[in-house]
Design an enzyme around this catalytic site. Structure first.
Site, PDB file in Angstrom:
ATOM      1  CD  GLU A 187      42.366  42.315  33.642  1.00 17.87           C
ATOM      2  OE1 GLU A 187      41.424  43.061  33.666  1.00 17.87           O
ATOM      3  OE2 GLU A 187      42.317  41.495  34.583  1.00 17.87           O
ATOM      4  CG  HIS A 389      34.946  35.773  44.386  1.00 15.60           C
ATOM      5  ND1 HIS A 389      34.419  36.861  44.592  1.00 15.60           N
ATOM      6  CD2 HIS A 389      36.003  35.748  43.385  1.00 15.60           C
ATOM      7  CE1 HIS A 389      34.903  37.717  43.673  1.00 15.60           C
ATOM      8  NE2 HIS A 389      35.804  37.071  43.210  1.00 15.60           N
ATOM      9  CG  HIS A 390      39.366  34.926  49.615  1.00 13.16           C
ATOM     10  ND1 HIS A 390      40.119  34.223  50.095  1.00 13.16           N
ATOM     11  CD2 HIS A 390      38.065  34.601  50.211  1.00 13.16           C
ATOM     12  CE1 HIS A 390      39.453  33.324  51.150  1.00 13.16           C
ATOM     13  NE2 HIS A 390      38.399  33.583  51.137  1.00 13.16           N
ATOM     14  CG  HIS A 469      40.510  36.417  37.781  1.00 14.90           C
ATOM     15  ND1 HIS A 469      39.519  36.683  36.826  1.00 14.90           N
ATOM     16  CD2 HIS A 469      40.345  34.809  37.828  1.00 14.90           C
ATOM     17  CE1 HIS A 469      38.948  35.697  36.411  1.00 14.90           C
ATOM     18  NE2 HIS A 469      39.331  34.508  36.742  1.00 14.90           N
ATOM     19  CD  GLU A 470      41.342  40.797  38.535  1.00 20.85           C
ATOM     20  OE1 GLU A 470      40.803  40.695  37.425  1.00 20.85           O
ATOM     21  OE2 GLU A 470      41.246  40.388  39.629  1.00 20.85           O
ATOM     22  CD  GLU A 488      41.034  38.215  34.703  1.00 19.33           C
ATOM     23  OE1 GLU A 488      39.807  38.626  34.181  1.00 19.33           O
ATOM     24  OE2 GLU A 488      41.612  38.856  35.519  1.00 19.33           O
ATOM     25  CD  GLU A 494      37.231  40.475  33.779  1.00 10.27           C
ATOM     26  OE1 GLU A 494      36.667  40.554  34.854  1.00 10.27           O
ATOM     27  OE2 GLU A 494      38.344  41.138  34.022  1.00 10.27           O
TER      28      GLU A 494
HETATM   29  C1  NOJ Z   1      37.685  40.829  38.144  1.00 11.96           C
HETATM   30  C2  NOJ Z   1      37.627  39.408  37.932  1.00 11.96           C
HETATM   31  O1  NOJ Z   1      38.270  38.914  36.733  1.00 11.96           O
HETATM   32  C3  NOJ Z   1      36.119  39.176  37.486  1.00 11.96           C
HETATM   33  O2  NOJ Z   1      35.912  37.769  37.009  1.00 11.96           O
HETATM   34  C4  NOJ Z   1      35.354  39.381  39.082  1.00 11.96           C
HETATM   35  O3  NOJ Z   1      34.011  38.918  38.613  1.00 11.96           O
HETATM   36  C5  NOJ Z   1      35.662  40.530  39.291  1.00 11.96           C
HETATM   37  N1  NOJ Z   1      37.124  40.932  39.343  1.00 11.96           N
HETATM   38  C6  NOJ Z   1      35.009  41.018  40.832  1.00 11.96           C
HETATM   39  O4  NOJ Z   1      35.928  40.049  41.527  1.00 11.96           O
HETATM   40 CA    CA Z   2      40.068  40.546  35.375  1.00  8.77          CA
END
Ligand code: NOJ
Ligand code: CA
Length: 702
Positions: A187, A389-390, A469-470, A488, A494
């Site tokens: 990122e 969501h996890h 994500h990440e 992501e 974000e």
């Molecule tokens: C990072 C994610 O990229 C984002 O979309 C999410 O809202 C936050 N983490 C919290 O999980």
């Molecule tokens: Ca992120």
């Protein structure tokens, strides 16, 4: 896991035969001749040469007669095994050609042609004939991929992979890159520098020569290995730099092994990189036979509200994930044709400093104000799915211990998709080893690479798709595991919410030619209100100054749905902000996320990019409409687009969403012109993109 070892028995058999031919060849000569073995692409434009000059295992690549990668070393060093470093002799093992077409269950293109020539070579240590490795190379019209296949008995601990990428004329080349193995994972904002100023870079790594030739280095099929960054050694010479495991070894293998493919994509212009499907071709076919439960689609979420500080993930008066809000969002989704509602912050673990609290996240226990059974009932009534969501905040072992329970709960609640998250610094993913000691891993270290695959494979047992994500970078594994539906792995929308400096206008026209070469991205487009006020900024690291707004026009938010490919696309803003602007919202409702064909038509890295995509016939899409999306950096520009991609003999209503005459991304981002024109394949469109602007078009077949 030994996914690709099926080819090893074959080459081991070949090897025995070749050891004898080799011995015969050198009989009577005091010194064997050095040799070069070449393999060309089907159109002969790309040539990969292997050699053993200077007694080193080496390769080079030419494109249209020009050397794009000069002599570059191959090999390894190991702990407790002989190095594969020097004194190597080359011989040929096999050749093969392939030309077939396969079908993706979802994708930016339904049918993919795999057309390549393959050469397998063997490198043998002159001083120890048991010390050998093979390289399997495939040469396509748009580049080369090669991987190591190393026969071994017992464990192997890789301490260096010696693969080089030696760019010639490096003083004339420009690189587009982000740092490799850094604290912010992937990122980062992109750097545009002379090639000779790159340090350690992440891949996909894109290079532009002054004659227009573009080259991208990446990898394919990253499985049970460590992710590769590339480190500049001198001038334009780079070496593979693998992320280490917590014990310092780069990769640990037991017995014979294969590496991921090292890929070098090339073309005469930037868009050629984007139009290449080489990395997918280098991945194994799907291991999931029935893919009917894997569904592309569009979603909204209780999400942006947390990022702009309107709601919180944790419990309290601003808690976002309440039952009532979820039901209301589901009603909105049903009314406007969305497939799902993502809800973050529904589960226990968010209170306090959740980034530091990875060990306490529960994946089954809900907050008291989130009634998952009522949500499930409402989902059955409305037909809108809850998207799970996890968030792990990097607690890999905590997650693995609960993963199956978490999946089972979600499956029971009719859920099809889960967004996962690993918010932790890039070297701070927490994994307990066999003795219960906490180890700290890189996002792309071998154990974490394996964790992500374990997550996706386990999810498949519960018919769940994963949007990570990440995540570790994409290497085309969506072919093998099509339930790995998006990731992501870059700086997404974000960052425009106010907690960090926003993405500059050039971010997307760079990402289109770098990050996006690796696969779909859950960028989360579609911010319609740019005037939200966030109370606080990013904290001490950024200064507490709140940064606000996407550096974008409104039309550009729509363009992103076509430009940034993902089979799942979010409409990221709050429902009320869409209701306030129903006309541009119509484009988000219309645009599909699954495509029959995609073409990057024009573009130049860091400047602009233009895509045309044809919808795939599925569910409520007939398969006859085309879409176009284009966006630019901080420079206004006029683009001329030939509509020759449209179907011959058809008339279309072009529904155009473009930057208004008075638009200014700093002061008046909302000015948008929405107009309709009848067009055919013989027409040309001339469109002005405002600074930080864009255009989105639906070509509705008449
Ligand atoms: C990072 C994610 O990229 C984002 O979309 C999410 O809202 C936050 N983490 C919290 O999980
Ligand atoms: Ca992120």
């Amino acid at each position: 896991m030994r996914p690709f070892c099926s080819s090893l028995p074959l080459i081991t058999g070949m090897a025995l035969y070749l050891i004898s031919t080799y011995a015969f060849a050198i009989e009577g000569q005091s010194k064997p001749h050095h040799q070069t073995l070449s393999v060309a692409s089907p159109n002969n434009e790309v040539i990969l040469n292997f050699s053993d000059h200077d007694d080193l295992a080496q390769y080079s690549v030419t494109f249209n007669g020009k050397t794009v990668i000069g002599q570059s070393k191959l090999g390894f060093t190991f702990a407790k095994a002989l190095p594969m470093y020097r004194d190597f002799r080359l011989s040929e093992v096999s050749r093969h050609s392939e030309d077939n077409v396969w079908e993706q269950p979802w994708g930016e293109q339904r049918l993919i042609r795999d057309h390549h020539n393959e050469l397998v070579v063997k490198y043998m240590d002159m001083n120890n004939t048991n010390n050998i490795f093979y390289v399997r190379a495939r040469v396509f019209n748009d580049g080369v991929g090669f991987r190591y296949e190393v026969p071994a008995d017992g464990p192997r601990y890789i301490t260096r992979e010696l693969t080089e990428f030696n760019f010639l004329e490096s003083h004339l080349a420009t690189a587009y890159w982000i740092p490799g193995q850094g604290r912010e994972r992937y990122e980062y904002l992109y750097r545009t520098t002379p090639l000779q100023q790159v340090e350690k870079a992440h891949t996909p790594f894109t290079v532009e020569y002054t004659d227009g030739t573009h080259v991208a280095i990446h990898e394919a099929a990253l499985i049970d290995y460590s992710g590769m960054s590339i480190q500049r050694q001198l001038l334009g010479k780079f070496t593979a730099h693998l992320a280490p495991r917590a014990d310092g070894v780069l990769v640990e293998k037991s017995g014979s092994f294969v590496t991921p493919w090292r890929t070098i994509t090339m073309g005469d212009e930037a868009v050629d990189l984007v139009n290449s499907f080489m990395a997918l071709n280098l991945n194994e076919p799907s291991k999931i036979k029935d893919t009917s439960w894997i569904n592309p689609g569009k979603y909204i979420g209780i999400w942006w509200g947390m990022h702009i500080d309107k709601f919180t993930w944790g419990s309290g008066p601003k808690h976002g994930a309440t039952t009532e809000r979820t039901l209301a969002y589901m009603d909105f989704a049903a009314e406007h044709g969305f497939d799902g509602v993502l809800v973050e912050g529904w589960n226990v673990g968010w209170d306090g400093d959740w980034i530091a609290n990875s060990e306490i996240f529960s994946f089954t226990e809900t907050y008291p104000d989130f009634d998952i059974n009522r949500v499930h009932e409402h989902s059955l009534r409305t037909g809108v799915k809850l998207i799970g969501h996890h968030e792990t905040s990097g607690g890999i072992s905590n997650y693995e211990a609960q993963m199956e329970d978490g999946f089972a709960l979600y499956q029971k609640m009719g859920i099809e998709q889960i967004k996962t998250g690993y918010v932790a610094h890039g070297q701070n993913l927490k994994r307990r080893d066999d003795q219960g000691i906490m180890r700290y891993e890189f996002t792309d270290s071998q154990d974490v690479v394996n964790h992500f695959i374990h997550n996706v494979k386990t999810a498949a047992k519960y018919q769940l798709s994963i949007n990570t994500h990440e995540s570790v970078k994409d290497t085309g594994l969506r072919r093998t595991y099509p339930n790995w539906i998006a990731r992501e792995s870059a700086r997404g929308q974000e960052y425009n919410s106010g907690w960090a400096p926003p993405n500059p206008p050039e971010h997307l026209p760079i990402m289109a030619f770098t990050r996006m070469l690796s696969g779909p991205m859950d960028f989360t487009p579609g911010i319609f209100d740019f005037d939200y006020k966030r109370e606080h900024g990013g904290g001490p690291e950024w200064g507490d100054k709140p940064y606000t707004r996407p550096l974008s026009t409104l039309a550009r938010q729509l363009a992103q749905y076509v430009v940034i490919y993902s089979p799942i696309q979010m409409a990221a803003d709050l429902p009320e902000n869409y209701l306030a602007k129903p006309e541009p919202f119509q484009f988000i409702k219309d645009v599909p996320t699954d495509w029959e064909t995609s073409i990057a038509l024009q573009g130049s890295v860091a400047d602009y990019v233009v895509f045309a995509r044809k919808e795939k016939a599925h569910r409520h899409y007939s398969g006859s409409d085309w879409y176009l999306g284009a966006l630019t950096n901080e420079d206004e520009r006029i683009i001329n687009i030939s509509l020759d991609f449209l179907d011959k003999g058809q008339r279309y209503e072009a529904q155009i969403y473009r930057d208004g005459d008075k638009v200014d991304w700093r002061t008046n981002p909302y000015d948008i012109i929405i107009e309709k024109k009848t067009v055919t394949q013989t027409d040309t469109m001339t469109i002005r993109l405002a600074a930080a602007g864009g255009v989105a078009v639906r070509f509705k077949q008449l």
